[in-house]
Scaffold this active site. Structure first.
Site, short mmCIF file in Angstrom:
data_model
loop_
_atom_site.label_atom_id
_atom_site.label_comp_id
_atom_site.label_asym_id
_atom_site.label_seq_id
_atom_site.Cartn_x
_atom_site.Cartn_y
_atom_site.Cartn_z
CG ASP A 65 8.68 0.23 4.96
OD1 ASP A 65 8.78 1.03 3.83
OD2 ASP A 65 7.63 0.47 5.86
CB THR A 88 -16.68 39.61 11.43
OG1 THR A 88 -18.00 40.21 10.64
CG2 THR A 88 -15.58 40.80 11.09
CG ASP A 133 6.98 4.41 2.32
OD1 ASP A 133 6.86 3.09 2.61
OD2 ASP A 133 6.84 5.18 3.18
NE ARG A 148 6.30 9.62 13.42
CZ ARG A 148 6.09 8.84 12.57
NH1 ARG A 148 6.22 7.74 12.75
NH2 ARG A 148 5.35 9.41 11.70
CG ASP A 203 -0.10 0.19 2.55
OD1 ASP A 203 0.84 -0.45 2.64
OD2 ASP A 203 -0.67 0.84 3.29
CG HIS A 221 -22.05 39.59 14.24
ND1 HIS A 221 -21.09 40.31 14.76
CD2 HIS A 221 -22.58 40.35 13.26
CE1 HIS A 221 -21.00 41.46 13.89
NE2 HIS A 221 -21.87 41.37 12.93
CD GLU A 276 4.02 0.87 7.26
OE1 GLU A 276 4.74 1.25 7.98
OE2 GLU A 276 3.85 1.80 6.19
N1 BES Z 1 8.71 3.32 5.53
C1 BES Z 1 7.98 4.27 6.49
C2 BES Z 1 8.61 4.07 7.65
C3 BES Z 1 10.00 4.86 8.06
C4 BES Z 1 10.13 6.05 7.59
C5 BES Z 1 11.44 4.33 8.12
C6 BES Z 1 11.17 7.04 7.70
C7 BES Z 1 12.36 4.87 8.41
C8 BES Z 1 12.36 6.23 7.99
C9 BES Z 1 6.73 3.63 6.51
O1 BES Z 1 6.10 3.18 5.45
C10 BES Z 1 5.91 4.57 7.17
O2 BES Z 1 5.62 5.99 6.70
N2 BES Z 1 5.24 4.10 8.38
C11 BES Z 1 4.35 5.19 8.97
C12 BES Z 1 3.56 4.18 10.05
C13 BES Z 1 2.20 4.98 10.80
C14 BES Z 1 1.22 5.14 9.72
C15 BES Z 1 1.94 4.15 11.86
C16 BES Z 1 4.84 6.44 9.78
O3 BES Z 1 6.05 6.32 10.12
O4 BES Z 1 4.37 7.36 9.81
ZN ZN Z 2 5.39 5.23 4.58
#
Ligand code: BES
Ligand code: ZN
Length: 458
Positions: free
Chosen positions: A181, A316, A120, A329, A89, A214, A154
């Site tokens: 990935d 307004t 990706d 994160r 995906d 308003h 994913e």
């Molecule tokens: N390939 C990425 C993960 C990644 C990003 C690995 C940067 C190394 C460096 C993966 O496809 C991804 O984007 N994962 C999402 C997961 C989320 C939706 C839970 C992400 O990191 O936002």
């Molecule tokens: Zn990704």
């Protein structure tokens, strides 16, 4: 004598690109319901490609959401079994107007292939299929047993994958998992990722009056939901970059001095990095370096915010409601569910009176660390060095692959994160690209990896 692997790969290059491009033409965006059928088409396309490559038991397996594609090759009785993971995906493509060519009409410009998913993660998935095809054609066998698990959710949170892994634990028995990935370090330097961050994703909704009112008639007597939301968001993080949610850092495992030294020793040009991003300065939590902040420290960011009048000119009003998507994160050993609870409790505590504020979780995933000294990791390092001509660096990435933690917790398997895309590949953004030299060498690297794993003592 038959062709060598290299001769075969050179001779079949044209057909390989036709196949890669066909895969990229399928708009398998998992987040958008209108592309559910396209995801199924991509899954079926991949299952067919696996069969054509000589792999067995290819199956489009139902999960309740987007299907998983499974295939295997299990005829190396004395060799280890490798489970390969990737995802078919892709991310949505907006803003479409910023693409220089349509995202699902892949084109090759010089050494680059441009398309959504080129890096990706369809590039890695396709390279794995091609590596198996080349080995099976030239040798009639693989040096190891391989089980492929290619996911279709994913990019939208892998909601159904853990359940599918648990239900299929027996047939997924293996010695090690290769997740492809991730990518290389700055400057296209070969890398093995040994850390991924987790994620907690939430939405805040703030509601005031039942409809807009308003701003002259009511300004000064009712709370404005957009102001209230701004106030909440501003309180979540201090000017020192520290997140103010009580308990947020409770389970964060601090970097050891040795880990900090290893990160500091990476060949990183901070100024070049800043310029590549086009920002006036790099910011973040005080007391940590850029690489520590982006790979080994937790964050809190607003991913989107909306509310009130957003058209041309002025209107307004006191808007009736405001909304924000906020995500964190996470790093080891933060737990997404606990972080959400702490986040919700704090937002409710600081939400001003006069509006109704609700918080709900939209997704999450656990962080993970993988073992740098594992024999499979070292086999990957040898495969990278032998094919790309440079020993890899070991890095912690800021992105998330929630299934990485699941392979450990559900299947009890060690993971090696082995990919070859580049940090500036525009993943998730307009004009995603992959360097075709990396893709081509990547195929040879995966093939080499199976040879390296085959000779490891079991
Ligand atoms: N390939 C990425 C993960 C990644 C990003 C690995 C940067 C190394 C460096 C993966 O496809 C991804 O984007 N994962 C999402 C997961 C989320 C939706 C839970 C992400 O990191 O936002
Ligand atoms: Zn990704």
């Amino acid at each position: 004598m038959g062709a060598t692997l290299e001769e075969h790969l050179v001779a079949t290059r044209k057909g390989r690109y036709d196949s890669y491009l066909a895969f990229l033409r399928i708009p398998s965006i998992s987040a958008l319901p209108q592309h559910a059928e396209d995801c199924r088409r991509a899954a079926q396309w991949l299952a067919d490609a696996l069969t054509e490559a000589g792999l067995e038991h290819a199956e489009v397996a139902e999960t309740g959401g987007r299907p998983v594609v499974y295939a295997d090759w299990l005829h190396a009785p004395d060799a280890p079994t490798v489970l390969v993971y990737g995802h078919y995906d892709v991310q949505p493509v907006d803003p479409l107007e910023l693409w220089t060519s349509p995202p699902f009409e892949p084109i090759i410009v010089g050494d680059r292939l441009l398309a959504r998913g080129a890096a990706d993660d369809k590039g890695h998935v396709h390279a794995h299929v091609m590596a198996a095809e080349a080995l099976l054609t030239t040798r009639g066998a693989l040096p190891v047993n391989v089980k492929y698990v290619f996911e279709g959710e994913e990019e939208s949170g892998s909601e159904n994958l853990d359940r599918w892994l648990a239900a299929n634990a027996k047939r997924l028995a293996a010695d090690v998992v290769i997740i492809s990935d991730t990518g290389f370090f700055e400057g296209n330097r070969p890398a093995i990722t040994i850390g991924l961050r987790g994620l907690m994703y939430a939405q805040i909704d703030v509601v005031g009056t039942p409809v807009d009112v308003h701003s002259g008639g009511y300004g000064g007597v009712v709370e404005n939901p957009v102001n209230a939301l701004a106030q909440i968001i501003a309180a979540l993080k201090g000017p020192d970059g520290r997140i103010r949610i009580p308990g947020f850092y409770d389970n964060v495992v601090a970097l050891t001095e040795a880990e900090r030294a290893a990160i500091a020793a990476l060949p990183f040009d901070e100024e070049a990095f800043r310029q590549r991003l086009g920002v006036p300065a790099l910011v973040g939590e005080v007391g940590y370096s850029v690489l520590e902040r982006k790979g080994a420290r937790p964050t809190l960011d607003v991913n989107g915010i909306w509310g009130g009048f957003m058209g041309e000119g002025s209107k307004t009003i006191i808007p009736a409601h405001a909304h924000a998507k906020v995500s964190c994160r996470l790093v080891t050993a933060q737990d997404p569910a606990r972080i959400f609870e702490a986040f919700r409790a704090y937002v409710e505590e600081i939400a001003p009176p006069g509006v109704t504020t609700t918080v709900r979780q939209l997704g999450g995933g656990r962080p993970s660390l993988t073992p740098q000294d594992h024999p499979a990791t070292q086999a990957a390092a040898r495969a990278l060095e032998a094919t790309f001509g440079q020993a890899p660096v070991y890095i912690r990435e800021g992105g998330s692959i929630p299934v990485c933690a699941s392979f450990d917790s559900i299947l009890g398997l060690p993971v090696v994160l082995l990919g070859f895309s580049q940090p500036d590949e525009h993943a998730h953004a307009p004009n995603e690209w992959i360097d075709l030299n990396n893709y081509e060498t990547g195929i040879r690297m995966f093939a080499r990896m199976w040879d390296e794993l085959a000779v490891l003592p079991r």
